[in-house]
Design an enzyme around this catalytic site. Structure first.
Site, short mmCIF file in Angstrom:
data_model
loop_
_atom_site.label_atom_id
_atom_site.label_comp_id
_atom_site.label_asym_id
_atom_site.label_seq_id
_atom_site.Cartn_x
_atom_site.Cartn_y
_atom_site.Cartn_z
N ASP A 62 38.55 38.05 38.00
CA ASP A 62 37.32 37.71 37.33
C ASP A 62 37.02 38.73 36.24
O ASP A 62 36.83 39.92 36.50
CB ASP A 62 36.21 37.73 38.39
CG ASP A 62 34.94 37.15 37.86
OD1 ASP A 62 35.02 36.36 36.91
OD2 ASP A 62 33.88 37.50 38.37
N THR A 95 33.35 34.22 31.22
CA THR A 95 33.11 35.61 30.84
C THR A 95 34.29 36.22 30.09
O THR A 95 34.10 36.94 29.12
CB THR A 95 32.82 36.45 32.09
OG1 THR A 95 33.90 36.26 33.01
CG2 THR A 95 31.54 36.01 32.76
N THR A 96 35.50 35.93 30.56
CA THR A 96 36.68 36.47 29.88
C THR A 96 36.77 35.87 28.48
O THR A 96 37.03 36.58 27.50
CB THR A 96 37.95 36.12 30.68
OG1 THR A 96 37.70 36.37 32.05
CG2 THR A 96 39.13 36.94 30.23
N ASP A 387 30.55 31.90 41.11
CA ASP A 387 31.01 31.24 39.87
C ASP A 387 30.85 29.73 40.01
O ASP A 387 30.29 29.06 39.15
CB ASP A 387 32.50 31.50 39.63
CG ASP A 387 32.73 32.85 38.96
OD1 ASP A 387 31.77 33.62 38.87
OD2 ASP A 387 33.88 33.12 38.56
P1 ADP Z 1 36.71 32.81 32.11
O1 ADP Z 1 36.25 34.11 32.69
O2 ADP Z 1 36.54 32.81 30.63
O3 ADP Z 1 36.13 31.62 32.78
P2 ADP Z 1 39.20 32.08 33.38
O4 ADP Z 1 40.22 33.05 33.83
O5 ADP Z 1 38.39 31.39 34.40
O6 ADP Z 1 38.29 32.80 32.32
O7 ADP Z 1 39.96 31.00 32.49
C1 ADP Z 1 39.30 29.91 31.93
C2 ADP Z 1 40.21 29.19 30.98
O8 ADP Z 1 41.35 28.66 31.66
C3 ADP Z 1 39.49 28.03 30.35
O9 ADP Z 1 39.77 28.02 28.98
C4 ADP Z 1 40.12 26.82 31.04
O10 ADP Z 1 40.10 25.67 30.25
C5 ADP Z 1 41.51 27.32 31.28
N1 ADP Z 1 42.23 26.56 32.32
C6 ADP Z 1 41.88 26.37 33.59
N2 ADP Z 1 42.80 25.62 34.25
C7 ADP Z 1 43.78 25.36 33.36
C8 ADP Z 1 45.03 24.64 33.41
N3 ADP Z 1 45.46 24.06 34.51
N4 ADP Z 1 45.75 24.60 32.29
C9 ADP Z 1 45.33 25.20 31.17
N5 ADP Z 1 44.20 25.88 31.06
C10 ADP Z 1 43.41 25.97 32.13
#
Ligand code: ADP
Ligand code: MG
Length: 534
Positions: A62, A95-96, A387
């Site tokens: 996270d 957040t990332t 989350d």
């Molecule tokens: P954040 O803290 O920004 O939410 P995450 O590590 O949760 O970061 O990553 C979120 C990103 O990963 C989003 O852009 C989401 O669309 C992407 N994502 C999630 N699942 C997949 C997948 N199966 N394939 C491609 N992208 C994905």
């Protein structure tokens, strides 16, 4: 103009101006983004954070957890961390993404400054780009239907824990958010803070459980008091049942041994009076904030009332909401109207500790039993649920969804690149730079999945040209797919907040052209390093 005299006032301050200040600030932002970029997306890796002092470790994927636990000194980095925390509070996710976008916006802005574009102009361009992007976002979005909510909550947990647990937590969050949703003036609303959490170490995380009521590590007041698995009436007392102390300080001079007995008798009568008032309401269960006198305990047992004491106020409030009862402050004044209803009262033993479980008939509060085989695991599950809950509550307020997998950011970048030439003046350059920053999301997602960032972005651009904005990169199989079919969906509010938040943070850093660092007073001891020495 800064005169000699003014300069001397700042003699114990380090100072960086103009472009140097901007360069330093951008470097700090990029360093911070580098620390979290490898966690982005489903293939993002975990980080192990080790606390310097206590040696406590956190394993997490996270972004905001990584940042909030980092000991960061640089003021710009601190601003970015604050922005990421704000995103966490407002949208529960993204957040990332926010930190990466901010750093990219700054990096691109610095390049423009280097070729002679004024930061003020870049700010104007960024604001235009952000406004246009948000408008376009509405065009791309769809109203969620079917199990879209579940899919988008699951997307927000991507990369965290295993598929089974992720689905389980997402379902619980959706269930909680829908149970807690109600109408307010501006539409529907659900409050994530109405879910209390309790940890149960030992069982697997997949057995985490949501209870429409209160679960507490607490035993009933008397072993012979009974459980009510089929429910009954509850009375909640915001106080206790103990001997009343006089409000004023008095010294009694006992002249007659009978006086003590009489005083005792009076006190007992007072307690009896209060217990009778409670019993007269017809309640089966009594939950009390303070203590309960031994005599009262016996009387309650005789009256067939099961009783729990020393329950904290927030928990009593949760109980009041889930059972529809009115908290009573003085037992003697308890009335039938104050009673609420519970649908079951049971007790469970986990790891040798008795827990009470009261399920209410109303939907005013819940308890999540977070299970896991270690503290670190339970903490990660708990953060994952937060989350998921943030996202699920966000969806109650605004049920629109957008494609994930970099599709939305790519579509916006494509849109902005077409839009930029319609703006005359140098703002055009900033709008292009904004588009470039948005492309960093599909690029980093590809990078974290071990694919070529450049090729994937080109491939995605081409795919969207023929198939539209819902085409994104599915990083689980490396394919360019329709994101709705692939179940990679994000709530509108998460994506929107990430973009506007990153823009605001970048702009506020861009505006700084003078950084004054107060030199630290050498007489202030460095507690941290001293502590670690012994
Ligand atoms: P954040 O803290 O920004 O939410 P995450 O590590 O949760 O970061 O990553 C979120 C990103 O990963 C989003 O852009 C989401 O669309 C992407 N994502 C999630 N699942 C997949 C997948 N199966 N394939 C491609 N992208 C994905
Ligand atoms: Mg996320």
């Amino acid at each position: 103009m800064v005169t000699q005299e003014h300069e001397s006032l700042l003699s114990d301050t380090e100072r960086t101006h103009g472009r140097t200040a901007l360069r330093n600030n951008v470097a700090a932002a990029s360093a911070l983004a580098d620390a979290v970029r490898s966690t982005l997306g489903p293939k993002g890796l975990d980080k192990m954070l080790v606390d310097g002092g206590g040696g406590e470790t956190i394993v997490t994927n996270d972004g905001v957890t990584v940042l909030e636990n980092a000991e960061v000194e640089h003021p710009t980095a601190k601003m970015l961390i604050a922005q990421s925390s704000a995103q966490d509070r407002q949208a529960g996710d993204g957040t990332t993404t926010t930190v990466i976008l901010t750093a990219e916006l700054l990096q691109n802005a610095l390049e423009l400054v280097n070729i002679g574009v004024h930061p003020g102009l870049i700010e104007r361009g960024y604001r235009i780009a952000s406004k246009e992007a948000i408008n376009e976002l509405s065009n791309i979005s769809k109203k969620s239907s079917g199990n879209d909510s579940l899919k988008s909550v699951m997307t927000s947990l991507s990369g965290k824990s295993d598929e089974g647990v992720r689905e389980h937590l997402s379902k619980l969050a959706i269930q909680a958010a829908s149970a807690l949703s109600h109408e307010v003036e501006s539409g529907m609303y659900a409050d994530a803070s109405l879910v209390k959490k309790i940890l149960d170490k030992g069982r697997p995380s997949i057995e985490s459980e949501l209870v429409s009521g209160l679960v507490l590590a607490k035993d009933k007041l008397h072993s012979e008091m009974k459980m009510y698995p089929k429910g009954g009436k509850i009375l909640i007392l915001d106080g206790g049942i103990s001997r009343r102390k006089p409000d004023i300080d008095i010294n009694l001079k006992v002249t007659d041994t009978g006086m003590i007995a009489e005083l005792n008798a009076q006190e007992l009568a007072d307690i009896e009076n209060r217990v009778s008032a409670i019993a007269a309401t017809g309640c089966n269960l009594l939950c009390v904030r303070d203590g309960i006198d031994d005599d009262a305990r016996e009387m309650l047992l005789k009256a067939g009332i099961t009783c729990y004491r020393r329950i904290e106020k927030p928990e009593l409030e949760l109980l009041a909401r889930t059972t529809g009862s009115t908290m009573v402050h003085d037992a003697a004044l308890a009335k039938v109207d104050d009673l609420g209803e519970f649908t079951s009262l049971t007790s469970e033993n986990w790891g040798g500790v008795t827990h009470m479980k009261i399920v209410g008939s109303m939907k005013g509060g819940m308890t999540l039993i977070v299970r896991g085989t270690s503290k670190a695991r339970m903490d990660e599950v708990s953060r994952g649920f937060d989350d998921a809950m943030g996202v699920a509550c966000g969806l109650v307020r605004d049920p629109r969804v957008l494609p994930g997998g970099g599709a939305t950011q790519m579509a916006l970048a494509r849109f902005l690149r077409k839009f930029a030439p319609t703006v005359s003046g140098r703002e055009q350059l900033a709008i292009d730079a904004f588009a470039g920053a948005l492309e960093s999301i599909p690029r980093i997602l590809a990078e974290n999945a071990g694919l070529s960032p450049l090729d994937e972005v080109l491939r995605l651009n081409a795919a969207q040209e023929s198939n539209g904005p819902w085409t994104g990169l599915n990083m689980l199989n490396g394919e360019t797919e329709e994101m709705h079919d692939a179940g990679i969906i994000e709530p509108f509010s998460v994506t929107k907040n990430a973009i506007t938040g990153a823009m605001e943070a970048a702009v506020s850093v861009l505006r700084i052209d003078d950084v004054l660092w107060a030199n630290q007073d050498p007489s202030i001891p460095d507690w941290k390093s001293e502590e670690s020495e012994d």
